[in-house]
Design a protein around this motif. Structure first.
Motif, PDB file in Angstrom:
ATOM      1  N   SER A 154      12.238  -8.458  -6.877  1.00  0.00           N
ATOM      2  CA  SER A 154      11.285  -7.514  -7.467  1.00  0.00           C
ATOM      3  C   SER A 154      11.767  -7.045  -8.833  1.00  0.00           C
ATOM      4  CB  SER A 154      11.058  -6.311  -6.547  1.00  0.00           C
ATOM      5  OG  SER A 154      12.277  -5.852  -6.071  1.00  0.00           O
TER       6      SER A 154
ATOM      7  N   THR B 252       1.139 -13.091  -3.407  1.00  0.00           N
ATOM      8  CA  THR B 252       1.430 -13.056  -1.963  1.00  0.00           C
ATOM      9  C   THR B 252       2.087 -11.734  -1.565  1.00  0.00           C
ATOM     10  OG1 THR B 252       3.560 -14.186  -2.204  1.00  0.00           O
ATOM     11  CG2 THR B 252       1.617 -15.561  -1.801  1.00  0.00           C
TER      12      THR B 252
ATOM     13  N   ARG C  32       1.848  -6.133   1.216  1.00  0.00           N
ATOM     14  CA  ARG C  32       1.575  -4.712   0.947  1.00  0.00           C
ATOM     15  C   ARG C  32       0.314  -4.262   1.691  1.00  0.00           C
ATOM     16  NH1 ARG C  32       4.333  -2.423  -3.390  1.00  0.00           N
ATOM     17  NH2 ARG C  32       5.864  -3.873  -4.257  1.00  0.00           N
TER      18      ARG C  32
ATOM     19  N   ARG D 279       0.863   0.343  -4.305  1.00  0.00           N
ATOM     20  CA  ARG D 279       1.966   0.304  -5.297  1.00  0.00           C
ATOM     21  C   ARG D 279       2.801   1.575  -5.257  1.00  0.00           C
ATOM     22  NH1 ARG D 279       2.207  -5.031  -6.211  1.00  0.00           N
ATOM     23  NH2 ARG D 279       0.080  -5.760  -6.108  1.00  0.00           N
TER      24      ARG D 279
ATOM     25  N   ALA E 280       6.447  -2.545   3.048  1.00  0.00           N
ATOM     26  CA  ALA E 280       6.096  -3.972   2.869  1.00  0.00           C
ATOM     27  C   ALA E 280       7.328  -4.843   3.067  1.00  0.00           C
ATOM     28  CB  ALA E 280       5.497  -4.196   1.478  1.00  0.00           C
ATOM     29  N   SER E 281       8.468  -4.350   2.614  1.00  0.00           N
ATOM     30  CA  SER E 281       9.702  -5.116   2.790  1.00  0.00           C
ATOM     31  C   SER E 281      10.014  -5.246   4.284  1.00  0.00           C
ATOM     32  CB  SER E 281      10.849  -4.428   2.036  1.00  0.00           C
ATOM     33  OG  SER E 281      12.022  -5.189   2.133  1.00  0.00           O
TER      34      SER E 281
ATOM     35  N   SER F 138       7.518  -7.582   5.926  1.00  0.00           N
ATOM     36  CA  SER F 138       7.669  -8.993   5.550  1.00  0.00           C
ATOM     37  C   SER F 138       8.817  -9.678   6.300  1.00  0.00           C
ATOM     38  CB  SER F 138       7.873  -9.123   4.038  1.00  0.00           C
ATOM     39  OG  SER F 138       9.158  -8.658   3.675  1.00  0.00           O
TER      40      SER F 138
ATOM     41  N   ARG G 195       4.555 -13.052   8.947  1.00  0.00           N
ATOM     42  CA  ARG G 195       4.702 -14.217   8.058  1.00  0.00           C
ATOM     43  C   ARG G 195       3.835 -15.371   8.557  1.00  0.00           C
ATOM     44  NH1 ARG G 195       8.363 -12.705   4.349  1.00  0.00           N
ATOM     45  NH2 ARG G 195       7.754 -14.549   3.201  1.00  0.00           N
TER      46      ARG G 195
ATOM     47  N   GLY H 176       5.616 -15.013  -5.423  1.00  0.00           N
ATOM     48  CA  GLY H 176       6.136 -14.656  -4.104  1.00  0.00           C
ATOM     49  C   GLY H 176       7.647 -14.599  -4.014  1.00  0.00           C
ATOM     50  N   ARG H 177       8.124 -14.820  -2.795  1.00  0.00           N
ATOM     51  CA  ARG H 177       9.567 -14.900  -2.536  1.00  0.00           C
ATOM     52  C   ARG H 177       9.906 -16.258  -1.946  1.00  0.00           C
ATOM     53  NH1 ARG H 177       8.497 -10.567  -4.121  1.00  0.00           N
ATOM     54  NH2 ARG H 177       9.713  -8.653  -4.120  1.00  0.00           N
ATOM     55  N   ASP H 178       8.937 -16.800  -1.188  1.00  0.00           N
ATOM     56  CA  ASP H 178       9.139 -18.075  -0.501  1.00  0.00           C
ATOM     57  C   ASP H 178       8.062 -19.077  -0.907  1.00  0.00           C
ATOM     58  OD1 ASP H 178       7.027 -16.729   0.638  1.00  0.00           O
ATOM     59  OD2 ASP H 178       7.453 -17.397   2.675  1.00  0.00           O
TER      60      ASP H 178
ATOM     61  N   ARG I  73      10.394  -1.268 -13.100  1.00  0.00           N
ATOM     62  CA  ARG I  73       9.726  -0.662 -11.946  1.00  0.00           C
ATOM     63  C   ARG I  73       9.404   0.805 -12.228  1.00  0.00           C
ATOM     64  NH1 ARG I  73       8.231  -2.518  -6.889  1.00  0.00           N
ATOM     65  NH2 ARG I  73       7.910  -4.262  -8.253  1.00  0.00           N
TER      66      ARG I  73
ATOM     67  N   ARG J 297      16.330  -3.464  -1.317  1.00  0.00           N
ATOM     68  CA  ARG J 297      15.265  -4.433  -1.093  1.00  0.00           C
ATOM     69  C   ARG J 297      15.768  -5.868  -1.336  1.00  0.00           C
ATOM     70  NH1 ARG J 297       9.648  -4.915  -2.702  1.00  0.00           N
ATOM     71  NH2 ARG J 297       9.949  -3.900  -4.690  1.00  0.00           N
TER      72      ARG J 297
ATOM     73  N   ASP K  28      15.513  -8.498   1.513  1.00  0.00           N
ATOM     74  CA  ASP K  28      14.658  -9.678   1.293  1.00  0.00           C
ATOM     75  C   ASP K  28      15.484 -10.970   1.340  1.00  0.00           C
ATOM     76  OD1 ASP K  28      12.496  -7.984   0.993  1.00  0.00           O
ATOM     77  OD2 ASP K  28      12.396  -8.146  -1.192  1.00  0.00           O
TER      78      ASP K  28
HETATM   79  O1   DC Z   1       6.356  -8.903  -4.839  1.00  0.00           O
HETATM   80  P1   DC Z   1       6.140  -7.567  -4.123  1.00  0.00           P
HETATM   81  O2   DC Z   1       7.140  -6.506  -4.514  1.00  0.00           O
HETATM   82  O3   DC Z   1       4.729  -7.086  -4.261  1.00  0.00           O
HETATM   83  O4   DC Z   1       6.366  -7.889  -2.558  1.00  0.00           O
HETATM   84  C1   DC Z   1       6.265  -6.905  -1.558  1.00  0.00           C
HETATM   85  C2   DC Z   1       7.230  -7.235  -0.419  1.00  0.00           C
HETATM   86  O5   DC Z   1       6.813  -8.416   0.262  1.00  0.00           O
HETATM   87  C3   DC Z   1       8.670  -7.468  -0.863  1.00  0.00           C
HETATM   88  O6   DC Z   1       9.557  -6.664  -0.089  1.00  0.00           O
HETATM   89  C4   DC Z   1       8.952  -8.901  -0.578  1.00  0.00           C
HETATM   90  C5   DC Z   1       7.890  -9.331   0.379  1.00  0.00           C
HETATM   91  N1   DC Z   1       7.369 -10.662   0.087  1.00  0.00           N
HETATM   92  C6   DC Z   1       7.779 -11.693   0.905  1.00  0.00           C
HETATM   93  O7   DC Z   1       8.581 -11.487   1.796  1.00  0.00           O
HETATM   94  N2   DC Z   1       7.283 -12.949   0.707  1.00  0.00           N
HETATM   95  C7   DC Z   1       6.413 -13.179  -0.281  1.00  0.00           C
HETATM   96  N3   DC Z   1       5.931 -14.433  -0.458  1.00  0.00           N
HETATM   97  C8   DC Z   1       6.005 -12.127  -1.144  1.00  0.00           C
HETATM   98  C9   DC Z   1       6.515 -10.872  -0.932  1.00  0.00           C
END
Ligand code: DC
Length: 229
Positions: free
Chosen positions: A15, A37, A42, A93, A101-102, A105, A111, A131-133, A159, A181, A185
């Motif tokens: 993030s 994503t 969120r 937000r 959200a963390s 997720s 997922r 995204g993250r993944d 942020r 986070r 994450d």
């Molecule tokens: O990108 P973001 O800060 O809006 O994401 C919110 C939360 O979702 C963050 O803790 C990570 C998670 N996330 C995830 O696990 N996989 C994703 N593809 C996108 C976000």
């Protein structure tokens, strides 16, 4: 040369690395879709609060996931996020939703439920996925994978800027929240934040948004659009 080919760009990273701003601009410049994503996680977090569902209540969560309706709607230059019919663009937000959200997720059934929605969103159009993944799990066959990073303090300042109209937020607390986070994450069991082996890393700490966008657009031209007639 044809630009009509369907292609997928994934952008992963922690993030505050600049993913959403960069993805939005690159999508607009290339005329392709933007799939956020993180906003989907969120929305799930927001819906658990709305419906008073505890994250340990798997039955309740499972029902919520069966019924959840998440939509993205372009409104001028803004992208609205609608969840179960409510405009949640701003409501998702907040620092509270950041944390929730963390946590959400990291839950496997969440997922699993979001994965087909994320894939479906890019089925018919070229898109950039934030995204993250995205490059490791959602689109392992993506045409271009980017991994954005930035120093912790730079990310915290960004942020802070995003949340400047909210009370009680200072740099130290934002840095601490981001540190936590990042840890959560990256260490969770399901689809942790991880750079795909074939992703290109861009450190955005000392780059402007325009410079980052320019790099990505150049990569799209050299690696995708100029490769296929
Ligand atoms: O990108 P973001 O800060 O809006 O994401 C919110 C939360 O979702 C963050 O803790 C990570 C998670 N996330 C995830 O696990 N996989 C994703 N593809 C996108 C976000």
């Amino acid at each position: 040369m044809s630009n009509a080919r369907h292609y997928i760009i994934t952008v992963d990273g922690p993030s505050g690395s600049g993913k959403s701003t960069v993805c939005r601009r690159v999508a607009a410049r290339l005329g392709i879709g933007y799939i956020d994503t993180g906003a989907m996680y969120r929305c799930v977090a927001w819906a658990t609060l709305q419906q008073g569902i505890d994250l340990d209540d798997r039955k309740g969560l499972s029902r919520l996931l069966d019924e959840i309706d998440i939509r993205f709607q372009a409104a001028g230059t803004e992208n609205l996020v609608l969840c179960n019919g409510s405009d949640v663009t701003r409501a998702i937000r907040t620092p509270e939703i950041d944390r929730l959200a963390s946590a959400v997720s990291a839950i496997d059934i969440v997922r699993q439920a979001l994965l087909p929605l994320q894939r479906a969103a890019a089925r018919n159009n070229s898109a950039i996925i934030d995204g993250r993944d995205a490059g490791t799990v959602i689109f392992p066959e993506a045409d271009l994978k980017i991994f954005l990073t930035a120093d912790l303090e730079v990310r915290a300042r960004r942020r802070l800027q995003d949340q400047k109209d909210q009370d009680g937020i200072d740099l130290e607390s934002v840095m601490e929240a981001i540190r936590k986070r990042d840890r959560d994450d990256s260490s969770r069991a399901h689809a942790p934040l991880k750079k795909a082996a074939d992703a290109i890393t861009i450190d955005t700490s000392k780059l402007s948004i325009d410079e980052v966008c320019e790099r990505i657009i150049n990569l799209v031209h050299t690696r995708i659009l100029n490769q296929h007639d």
